[in-house]
Design a protein around this motif. Structure first.
Motif, PDB file in Angstrom:
ATOM      1  N   ALA A 134     -10.775   4.033   2.674  1.00 26.70           N
ATOM      2  CA  ALA A 134     -10.119   2.427   3.000  1.00 26.70           C
ATOM      3  C   ALA A 134     -10.484   1.968   4.333  1.00 26.70           C
ATOM      4  N   ASP A 170      -7.994   1.555  -3.567  1.00 27.68           N
ATOM      5  CA  ASP A 170      -8.871   1.859  -4.571  1.00 27.68           C
ATOM      6  C   ASP A 170      -8.445   2.983  -5.592  1.00 27.68           C
ATOM      7  N   GLU A 209      -4.600  -2.782   2.349  1.00 27.47           N
ATOM      8  CA  GLU A 209      -3.854  -3.136   1.452  1.00 27.47           C
ATOM      9  C   GLU A 209      -4.227  -2.533   0.257  1.00 27.47           C
ATOM     10  N   PRO A 210      -3.539  -2.508  -0.977  1.00 26.51           N
ATOM     11  CA  PRO A 210      -3.584  -1.441  -1.941  1.00 26.51           C
ATOM     12  C   PRO A 210      -5.064  -1.638  -2.581  1.00 26.51           C
ATOM     13  N   GLU A 211      -5.921  -2.788  -2.691  1.00 24.02           N
ATOM     14  CA  GLU A 211      -7.091  -3.133  -3.127  1.00 24.02           C
ATOM     15  C   GLU A 211      -8.136  -2.054  -2.437  1.00 24.02           C
ATOM     16  N   LEU A 212      -7.793  -1.655  -1.174  1.00 21.55           N
ATOM     17  CA  LEU A 212      -8.610  -1.245  -0.255  1.00 21.55           C
ATOM     18  C   LEU A 212      -8.576   0.559  -0.768  1.00 21.55           C
ATOM     19  N   ARG A 262     -14.094   0.822   4.617  1.00 24.78           N
ATOM     20  CA  ARG A 262     -14.264  -0.143   3.567  1.00 24.78           C
ATOM     21  C   ARG A 262     -13.820  -1.649   4.508  1.00 24.78           C
ATOM     22  N   ALA A 278       1.921   1.622  -3.364  1.00 22.46           N
ATOM     23  CA  ALA A 278       0.770   2.285  -4.225  1.00 22.46           C
ATOM     24  C   ALA A 278       0.844   3.875  -4.192  1.00 22.46           C
ATOM     25  N   ASP A 318      -6.994   3.159  -8.378  1.00 22.91           N
ATOM     26  CA  ASP A 318      -7.439   3.074  -9.872  1.00 22.91           C
ATOM     27  C   ASP A 318      -8.635   3.466 -10.147  1.00 22.91           C
ATOM     28  N   ALA A 346       0.877  -0.978   0.037  1.00 23.35           N
ATOM     29  CA  ALA A 346       0.041   0.043   0.078  1.00 23.35           C
ATOM     30  C   ALA A 346       1.041   1.134   0.158  1.00 23.35           C
TER      31      ALA A 346
END
Length: 514
Positions: free
Chosen positions: A412, A435, A430-433, A415, A392, A437, A389
């Motif tokens: 994040a 978001d 983590e990076p997907e949290l 979420r 990112a 992109d 993260a």
């Protein structure tokens, strides 16, 4: 050996931060610990000044003493405090020690001591380790013995601070009033340090300052910093959002009006200039002012004279102007939207604020600041960034700058809770949290991500908010397109959308665009 190193630094002329960093490095090595941190007490919070062994983002955190039981225990005593490895009290550095290498491990051995200089509490030193038994009786006795030397090293840094206090004293400003709080600029990057050095010089003058920078870089915060470091510090700082002023009311808002000046003017009313008399007037988004008002603003700057709408006699005011814009005012002058003489009067000292993408590790430090705010707000034991993260965050272009970063971190954290994370665990983002992109945009554009009403609903157990989410997404896209078409001119974008400018600003703030 350690005594020699500490004493050698005491008799050596060193810059303040170098001296403090060498101090914690020596302590870190001697006690064989995971982290050594020197914290300065500012109001009700402890701010890390120098640290070895902590994640970079931890330097941006402000630890409210009352919210951290171990820090409160350390600050309550003059003698060193050691915590049993089985202590149920959460450690403020859980998950933040570099040795953890991405693992969410708790601190297992901890001790610290409050530090006093000239009879007053200055802050604290904390030592933390992941291995129980690191701080045996000998280590605890050493900390007791070295406390006086540590305090002496801190006292050596006072000369620089006293010199600064003497300079500020000319305007009756106390050094303690400038520490932390709402005027604090968080960051240690070279661009920010260079900017603050410049602003510190101009702050004590009466020159107008024009703050330049993209949306979300924190122009209002820098304006507040300038005011707090000026000789007008004890007088009002009045904030005017020029873009939110309807053209029909802009003159009255700035300069006031007399009774009967227009329909509904039943009493005399002072304007923002009179409210700021003796202090500072911050004209945010000054490029949005109507041309008719610009002429009267120029007169106020030139002569220190205003005239209420509908009044016969002018009034004298003593106001320092700080203006801000995310527009290129030279282009506005060329296109006839801004008066050249007013531009030259306002830009006596232009100060470009660097965008977040140019501030290096400040991204992580600011992220740490927002993580700590969310930890307290959401009643979490600990929340931190994973190494992925962090990478990112560093790689992202941050079109919305610091404001977007704040929204990304808040969203994040919410979420993560909405997915069932326990508040009593050490939580990792983590990076997907993040978001990133989904909220990506071109450099220099507004962020399109909201501060997450959707996630707040999810955090309260609601599973679907589909319709509201779709409506807000459409609103967000429409505003973003209008701003791009209008070259970031909010007044023009409002006209394109058929909205009042003030209503557009309110909607944009609610959607997280502004």
């Amino acid at each position: 050996m350690m005594d020699d190193a500490l004493l050698a630094d005491l008799v050596t002329e060193l810059p303040t931060m170098v001296r403090l960093q060498r101090l914690v490095q020596t302590l870190h090595h001697h006690f064989h610990c995971g982290a050594a941190v020197l914290l300065r007490l500012e109001g009700d919070s402890l701010r890390p000044l120098a640290a070895v062994g902590l994640a970079r983002e931890a330097l941006g955190r402000r630890f409210v003493v009352a919210q951290h039981p171990r820090l409160a225990a350390i600050m309550a005593r003059r003698e060193p405090t050691w915590f049993e490895p089985q202590s149920p009290l959460p450690d403020p550095y859980d998950g933040l020690i570099d040795e953890q290498v991405g693992e969410a491990l708790a601190v297992h051995d901890c001790m610290g001591v409050s530090l006093h200089v000239e009879g007053e509490c200055w802050g604290a030193l904390t030592l933390d380790a992941l291995q129980a038994g690191t701080f045996d009786m000998d280590a605890r006795r050493d900390l007791q013995r070295y406390t006086l030397i540590i305090e002496a090293a801190i006292r050596m840094t006072r000369l620089e601070q006293e010199n600064r206090s003497l300079r500020l004293a000319r305007s009756g400003v106390l050094e303690t009033e400038l520490a932390g709080g709402e005027g604090e600029i968080i960051g240690q990057s070279a661009p920010i340090r260079a900017l603050l050095r410049e602003l510190e010089v101009v702050a004590d003058s009466e020159l107008p300052v024009l703050l330049l920078g993209e949306t979300g870089v924190g122009k209002e915060l820098f304006a507040r910093w300038l005011h707090l470091h000026s000789r007008r510090r004890r007088k009002p700082l009045v904030h005017v959002n020029c873009a939110a002023l309807p053209e029909s009311l802009a003159e009255s808002e700035l300069f006031g009006h007399a009774r009967g000046a227009f329909s509904g003017a039943t009493t005399d009313r002072p304007g923002r200039f009179e409210a700021a008399n003796g202090g500072t007037l911050f004209l945010d988004e000054v490029g949005e002012l109507p041309l008719s008002v610009q002429a009267k603003l120029l007169r106020a700057l030139q002569n220190g004279e205003i005239q209420r709408l509908g009044a016969d006699a002018p009034r004298q005011v003593d106001v320092r102007i700080i203006a801000a814009t995310n527009r290129n005012l030279r282009d506005s002058v060329r296109d006839g939207h801004f008066r050249a003489d007013l531009y030259h009067r306002l830009s006596v000292y232009p100060a470009p604020i660097p965008p977040l993408r140019e501030r290096g590790d400040d991204i992580l430090i600011l992220a740490g600041h927002f993580l700590e705010l969310n930890r307290a707000r959401l009643a979490l034991r600990s929340v931190r960034l994973s190494p992925a993260a962090e990478r990112a965050l560093r790689a992202y272009a941050w079109p919305g700058n610091v404001r977007e970063l704040e929204h990304v971190i808040s969203r994040a954290a919410l979420r993560l809770l909405s997915r069932g994370a326990s508040r009593s665990d050490i939580l990792t983002l983590e990076p997907e949290l993040l978001d990133l992109d989904a909220s990506a945009g071109g450099v220099g554009t507004e962020p399109v991500a909201a501060p997450a009403p959707v996630d707040e609903a999810a955090a309260h157990g609601l599973e679907e908010v589909g319709l509201r989410e779709q409506v807000e997404a459409c609103q967000r896209q429409a505003i973003t397109r209008a701003l791009r078409a209008a070259d970031e001119n909010w007044a023009q974008a409002a006209r394109q959308l058929g909205l009042d400018a003030s209503n557009l600003h309110k909607l944009a703030r609610r959607l997280g665009i502004k």
